[in-house]
Write a protein that holds these residues in place. Structure first.
Motif, mmCIF file in Angstrom:
data_model
loop_
_atom_site.group_PDB
_atom_site.id
_atom_site.type_symbol
_atom_site.label_atom_id
_atom_site.label_comp_id
_atom_site.label_asym_id
_atom_site.label_seq_id
_atom_site.Cartn_x
_atom_site.Cartn_y
_atom_site.Cartn_z
ATOM 1 N N TYR A 195 0.905 -1.336 0.042
ATOM 2 C CA TYR A 195 0.241 0.199 -0.100
ATOM 3 C C TYR A 195 0.841 1.141 0.121
ATOM 4 C CZ TYR A 195 -4.453 -2.435 1.121
ATOM 5 O OH TYR A 195 -5.362 -3.168 1.499
ATOM 6 N N ASP A 196 0.393 2.320 -0.609
ATOM 7 C CA ASP A 196 1.022 3.669 -0.498
ATOM 8 C C ASP A 196 -0.473 4.566 -0.211
ATOM 9 O OD1 ASP A 196 3.673 4.207 -1.327
ATOM 10 O OD2 ASP A 196 3.272 3.054 -2.926
ATOM 11 N N PHE A 197 -0.208 5.483 0.809
ATOM 12 C CA PHE A 197 -1.202 6.510 1.108
ATOM 13 C C PHE A 197 -0.797 7.736 1.150
ATOM 14 C CE2 PHE A 197 -1.357 2.382 3.900
ATOM 15 C CZ PHE A 197 -2.721 2.033 4.040
ATOM 16 N N ALA A 198 -1.527 8.554 0.549
ATOM 17 C CA ALA A 198 -1.233 9.962 0.541
ATOM 18 C C ALA A 198 -2.769 10.620 1.238
ATOM 19 C CB ALA A 198 -0.934 10.517 -0.818
ATOM 20 N N VAL A 199 -2.644 11.148 2.413
ATOM 21 C CA VAL A 199 -3.506 11.365 3.093
ATOM 22 C C VAL A 199 -3.602 13.023 3.404
ATOM 23 C CG1 VAL A 199 -5.480 10.877 4.826
ATOM 24 C CG2 VAL A 199 -3.952 9.176 4.111
ATOM 25 N N THR A 200 -4.495 13.797 2.899
ATOM 26 C CA THR A 200 -4.602 15.295 3.051
ATOM 27 C C THR A 200 -5.789 15.854 4.172
ATOM 28 O OG1 THR A 200 -3.969 15.572 0.902
ATOM 29 C CG2 THR A 200 -4.697 17.439 2.031
ATOM 30 N N VAL A 201 -5.180 16.394 5.203
ATOM 31 C CA VAL A 201 -6.076 16.441 6.308
ATOM 32 C C VAL A 201 -6.032 18.132 6.676
ATOM 33 C CG1 VAL A 201 -6.307 14.342 7.288
ATOM 34 C CG2 VAL A 201 -4.626 15.779 7.838
ATOM 35 N N PRO A 202 -6.668 18.881 7.450
ATOM 36 C CA PRO A 202 -6.410 20.314 7.828
ATOM 37 C C PRO A 202 -5.248 20.288 8.566
ATOM 38 C CG PRO A 202 -8.691 19.668 8.195
ATOM 39 C CD PRO A 202 -7.944 18.685 7.729
ATOM 40 N N ASP A 203 -4.510 21.412 8.431
ATOM 41 C CA ASP A 203 -3.379 21.586 9.186
ATOM 42 C C ASP A 203 -3.607 21.633 10.568
ATOM 43 O OD1 ASP A 203 -0.895 22.238 9.131
ATOM 44 O OD2 ASP A 203 -0.657 24.303 9.040
ATOM 45 N N GLY A 204 -2.603 21.069 11.408
ATOM 46 C CA GLY A 204 -2.770 20.682 12.789
ATOM 47 C C GLY A 204 -3.478 19.338 13.186
ATOM 48 N N THR A 205 -3.888 18.707 11.920
ATOM 49 C CA THR A 205 -4.409 17.528 12.071
ATOM 50 C C THR A 205 -3.519 16.359 11.574
ATOM 51 O OG1 THR A 205 -6.660 18.214 11.717
ATOM 52 C CG2 THR A 205 -6.530 15.872 11.526
ATOM 53 N N THR A 206 -3.402 15.159 12.198
ATOM 54 C CA THR A 206 -2.537 14.226 11.749
ATOM 55 C C THR A 206 -3.332 13.046 11.077
ATOM 56 O OG1 THR A 206 -0.962 14.902 13.380
ATOM 57 C CG2 THR A 206 -0.530 12.681 12.540
ATOM 58 N N ALA A 207 -2.650 12.465 9.856
ATOM 59 C CA ALA A 207 -3.303 11.254 9.316
ATOM 60 C C ALA A 207 -2.243 10.294 9.458
ATOM 61 C CB ALA A 207 -3.627 11.469 8.197
ATOM 62 N N VAL A 208 -2.716 9.094 9.889
ATOM 63 C CA VAL A 208 -1.731 8.031 10.660
ATOM 64 C C VAL A 208 -1.917 6.726 9.796
ATOM 65 C CG1 VAL A 208 -0.376 6.861 12.184
ATOM 66 C CG2 VAL A 208 -1.588 9.099 12.693
ATOM 67 N N ALA A 209 -1.183 6.221 8.823
ATOM 68 C CA ALA A 209 -1.298 5.011 8.270
ATOM 69 C C ALA A 209 -0.490 4.010 8.528
ATOM 70 C CB ALA A 209 -1.577 4.999 6.522
ATOM 71 N N GLY A 221 -2.763 25.479 4.278
ATOM 72 C CA GLY A 221 -3.723 25.213 5.495
ATOM 73 C C GLY A 221 -4.108 23.496 5.495
ATOM 74 N N ARG A 222 -3.433 22.912 4.539
ATOM 75 C CA ARG A 222 -3.742 21.428 4.562
ATOM 76 C C ARG A 222 -2.350 20.904 4.679
ATOM 77 N NH1 ARG A 222 -8.480 19.078 2.237
ATOM 78 N NH2 ARG A 222 -7.359 18.726 0.135
ATOM 79 N N THR A 223 -2.225 19.599 5.404
ATOM 80 C CA THR A 223 -1.017 18.571 5.276
ATOM 81 C C THR A 223 -1.406 17.461 4.722
ATOM 82 O OG1 THR A 223 -0.423 19.877 7.365
ATOM 83 C CG2 THR A 223 0.801 17.810 6.994
ATOM 84 N N THR A 224 -0.375 17.054 4.048
ATOM 85 C CA THR A 224 -0.333 15.783 3.334
ATOM 86 C C THR A 224 0.506 14.737 3.965
ATOM 87 O OG1 THR A 224 -0.949 16.508 1.145
ATOM 88 C CG2 THR A 224 -0.479 14.388 1.217
ATOM 89 N N PHE A 225 0.034 13.763 4.495
ATOM 90 C CA PHE A 225 1.070 12.473 5.009
ATOM 91 C C PHE A 225 1.256 11.467 4.073
ATOM 92 C CE2 PHE A 225 1.386 14.222 9.299
ATOM 93 C CZ PHE A 225 0.232 15.040 9.430
ATOM 94 N N ARG A 226 2.153 11.189 3.826
ATOM 95 C CA ARG A 226 2.405 10.039 2.672
ATOM 96 C C ARG A 226 2.959 8.817 3.425
ATOM 97 N NH1 ARG A 226 5.937 10.022 -1.239
ATOM 98 N NH2 ARG A 226 7.219 11.898 -0.282
ATOM 99 N N TRP A 227 2.239 7.720 3.276
ATOM 100 C CA TRP A 227 2.803 6.388 3.968
ATOM 101 C C TRP A 227 2.988 5.223 3.054
ATOM 102 C CZ3 TRP A 227 3.538 6.427 9.416
ATOM 103 C CH2 TRP A 227 3.054 7.680 9.990
ATOM 104 N N ARG A 228 3.778 4.407 3.380
ATOM 105 C CA ARG A 228 4.081 3.452 2.913
ATOM 106 C C ARG A 228 4.177 1.931 3.609
ATOM 107 N NH1 ARG A 228 8.531 3.214 -1.848
ATOM 108 N NH2 ARG A 228 6.530 4.299 -2.958
ATOM 109 N N GLN A 229 3.390 0.893 3.211
ATOM 110 C CA GLN A 229 3.526 -0.488 3.733
ATOM 111 C C GLN A 229 3.846 -1.374 2.684
ATOM 112 O OE1 GLN A 229 2.879 -1.559 7.045
ATOM 113 N NE2 GLN A 229 4.543 -2.896 6.294
ATOM 114 N N SER A 230 5.260 -1.507 2.483
ATOM 115 C CA SER A 230 5.756 -2.486 1.471
ATOM 116 C C SER A 230 5.471 -3.977 1.798
ATOM 117 C CB SER A 230 7.116 -2.127 1.452
ATOM 118 O OG SER A 230 7.921 -2.253 2.651
ATOM 119 N N GLU A 231 5.385 -4.421 2.704
ATOM 120 C CA GLU A 231 5.107 -5.647 3.007
ATOM 121 C C GLU A 231 3.502 -6.127 2.654
ATOM 122 O OE1 GLU A 231 6.622 -4.159 5.470
ATOM 123 O OE2 GLU A 231 8.704 -4.699 5.341
ATOM 124 N N PRO A 232 3.063 -7.252 2.360
ATOM 125 C CA PRO A 232 1.707 -7.608 1.852
ATOM 126 C C PRO A 232 0.999 -7.261 3.096
ATOM 127 C CG PRO A 232 3.235 -9.345 1.249
ATOM 128 C CD PRO A 232 4.004 -8.377 1.876
#
Ligand code: ARG
Ligand code: ZN
Length: 476
Positions: A195-209, A221-232
Motif C-alpha cells: 500500500y501507498d497512502f497520501a492523506v490530506t487533512v487540515p493543518d494541525g490534524t495528523t493522518a496516520v497509516a 492550510g492542509r497537510t499531506t501525509f504519505r505512508w508506505r506499507q511495502s509488505e503485503p
C-alpha cells in the motif's frame, strides 16, 4: 449505529467483558448466499465473493491485487472524504467484468488501464465492466475516483467497523469488513497487497497509516501525509486514522522506525505503556522470530464509539490508552494475523488464540502469573460458561468470531500443545509457523500438520478436544 445495549466486541477487556450479542443470519440463508457467491468460476465474470461462508460478499474472484495506491482527503468538520484508488492487480482468469468491494460513497469515475470503464453499484459490490476484457494473467490497473461521507458498517456481532468518525477525525479500523467503507478493495485477507497512502487533512490534524512515513507537506492550510506499507497487507489491517495527535518518532535499537500518534487526552495514561513498546517487540522477536514489517508504533485515539483495539499492520490502533496486556496482544498479532494471514474467517483462533497466548507468555516471563495458572483459572469456569459455548476453530458464523472461546479457549489449546510437546519443540513450532508463512497465509490444518511433524506426535485428539469440540473438556 450500535444499539446502546450491545457491547462492542473484540479482545475481552476486564472492563467490558460479557454481554456479547450473537445475532447472525439463519444458517440456511448463509448457505444460500455462499452458494450464490461461490469462488471464481470458469466464465469471464469475476465472482462477487471470495468464497468465505462467514462473509459471503467479502472479497471478489478473478484477480489478485498487488498494490493499492490511495490518495485521500478528509475534513473532520464536514466528515467529507475525497478518494482516488489505483488498484494494481493480476487477472487469474479472463475478465469481461469484475467487482471491488465499496460500501456507501459516490463513485464519479472508473478507468481500467487508463480507459473509461462502465460501472454500477450493487450493495457492497462495485461492478466494473472494462471497455475490453482483461486477459488472463495480465496485470491491469483500475482507478476509482470517489467521494462522500463514509459510514461504518455494523458487523453481525453489533460492533462498528470501518471509517468511524470521532470528535477530532476518524478511527479507521476494518476488521473484518470495514475497509470497504473508505476504499474500493478486494476485501478479504486471502488477497494481500502492498500500500501507498497520501492523506490530506487540515493543518494541525495528523493522518496516520501503516508502515513508514515517507513525507509530510503543508500548503494552503492542509497537510499531506504519505505512508508506505511495502509488505503485503490484508485490507482489514489498513488504516488512515485522523485526529489531533501528539506525535513521537524514534529509531529503536536494531533500526526499527517507530511512529506513535497519541490523542493528548490519552497521553499521560498511555505514556508508561508506550515506553515499553520497543522492549515488547524485542521480546516477541526473540520468542516468535524477526519482526515482520517496516515501521512500528501505535495510534492511541479516544474512540469510545469503537470500543476495541485493532492490530492495524505495523501500527496497532487503540481506542483508548492501552494496558500492557493489550499492547502485548496487538503487537503479537503482527506475527500472528498480520504477517501470517487467515484464508478463511473461520480460522480466526489462529489470530486471537495466539495473541492471547502471547499475553500469558509475556506475564510468565516477566515475573507475573504463569501460563499454567492462566489456564487453570479458565478451566475452573463452569460447564455452562460462554467459554465452552462453541469450538474455537468453528465459531459457526461471523457473529461469533470475536467471542471468548476464540480468544481464551484458543490460548488454552496452545497451552495444551505446549504441555504435550515440551517447551523446546513448542517454541520452535511458533517460530517455524511465523517464519514459513511470513507475508503469507496459514490454515488450522497446516498448523496441526506442522505441530505433528515437529513433535513426531499424533495430536489429532488434542486439537479435536481443544479447538474442534464445544463443551468443557472432561480433563484439564
Ligand atoms: N482483532 C481485534 C483484537 O485484537 C478485535 C477486533 C474486533 N473487531 C470488531 N469489529 N468487533 O482483539
Ligand atoms: Zn486480537
Amino acid at each position: 449505529m450500535t444499539p446502546p445495549h450491545q457491547q462492542p466486541t473484540g479482545r475481552p477487556a476486564p472492563d467490558r467483558r460479557g454481554g456479547l450479542v450473537a445475532a447472525g443470519l439463519p444458517i440456511a440463508v448463509v448457505a444460500l448466499l455462499a452458494a450464490a457467491a461461490g469462488p471464481a468460476t470458469a466464465g469471464t465474470v469475476g465472482s462477487s465473493g471470495a468464497g468465505d461462508p462467514y462473509f459471503v460478499l467479502a472479497g471478489n474472484g478473478g484477480y489478485n491485487v498487488h498494490h493499492y495506491d490511495l490518495t485521500l482527503g478528509y475534513d473532520p468538520k464536514s466528515r467529507h472524504l475525497d478518494g482516488r484508488a489505483v488498484v494494481t492487480a493480476r487477472a487469474t482468469q479472463r475478465l469481461t467484468r469484475f467487482d471491488l468491494d465499496l460500501k456507501g460513497l459516490k463513485v464519479a469515475r472508473v478507468t481500467v488501464d487508463g480507459v473509461k470503464a462502465a460501472f454500477r453499484r450493487d450493495g457492497q459490490e462495485l461492478v466494473i465492466t472494462p471497455r475490453t476484457a482483461v486477459r488472463k494473467d495480465k496485470e491491469f490497473r483500475t482507478t476509482v475516483t470517489y467521494a462522500g461521507t463514509p459510514k461504518p458498517v455494523t458487523d453481525p456481532d453489533g460492533s462498528l467497523d470501518g471509517w468511524i468518525p470521532t470528535d477530532d477525525g476518524a478511527f479507521v479500523a476494518g476488521e473484518p469488513q470495514g475497509a470497504m467503507t473508505w476504499f474500493p478493495a478486494n476485501n478479504h485477507p486471502k488477497d494481500k497487497a502492498s500500500y501507498d497512502f497520501a492523506v490530506t487533512v487540515p493543518d494541525g490534524t495528523t493522518a496516520v497509516a501503516n508502515g513508514v512515513l515517507r513525507g509530510k507537506k503543508t500548503s494552503h492550510g492542509r497537510t499531506t501525509f504519505r505512508w508506505r506499507q511495502s509488505e503485503p497487507m490484508a485490507a482489514y489491517l489498513a488504516t488512515a486514522t485522523v485526529g489531533r495527535f501528539k506525535v513521537e518518532q524514534y529509531t529503536a535499537p536494531g533500526g526499527l522506525k517507530v511512529y506513535n500518534a497519541v490523542d493528548p487526552r490519552e497521553a499521560s495514561a498511555s505514556a508508561p505503556v508506550l515506553k515499553k513498546l520497543p522492549s515488547v517487540l524485542a521480546w516477541e522477536s526473540k520468542v516468535f522470530g524477526p519482526y515482520p514489517f517496516h515501521g512500528a508504533g501505535a495510534v492511541v485515539d479516544r474512540a469510545p464509539q469503537a470500543g476495541y483495539a485493532l492490530e492495524t499492520q505495523a501500527r496497532p490502533l487503540y481506542d483508548r490508552a492501552p494496558d500492557l496486556s493489550t499492547l502485548v496482544h496487538e503487537s503479537a498479532h503482527q506475527w500472528f494475523g498480520d504477517s501470517v494471514s487467515l484464508t478463511t474467517w473461520k480460522d480466526i483462533w489462529l489470530n486471537e488464540g495466539f495473541a492471547t497466548y502471547a499475553e500469558w507468555l509475556y506475564d510468565e516471563q516477566h515475573g507475573g502469573r504463569s501460563a499454567q495458572k492462566a489456564f487453570d483459572a479458565l478451566y475452573a469456569s463452569a460447564a455452562d460458561s460462554d467459554l465452552w459455548a462453541f469450538p474455537p476453530a468453528n465459531p459457526g458464523s461471523g457473529a461469533r468470531i470475536f467471542d471468548t472461546p476464540v480468544y481464551a479457549r484458543g490460548a488454552m489449546a496452545l497451552h495444551k500443545l505446549r504441555k504435550a510437546v515440551g517447551d523446546r519443540t513448542f517454541f520452535r513450532i511458533l517460530r517455524t509457523w511465523a517464519g514459513d508463512h511470513r507475508d503469507g497465509h496459514g490454515t488450522t490444518a497446516q498448523f496441526i500438520r506442522l505441530s505433528e511433524r515437529r513433535s513426531g506426535k499424533d495430536l489429532d485428539k488434542l486439537f479435536h478436544t481443544w479447538i474442534g469440540t464445544k463443551g468443557k473438556p472432561s480433563q484439564p
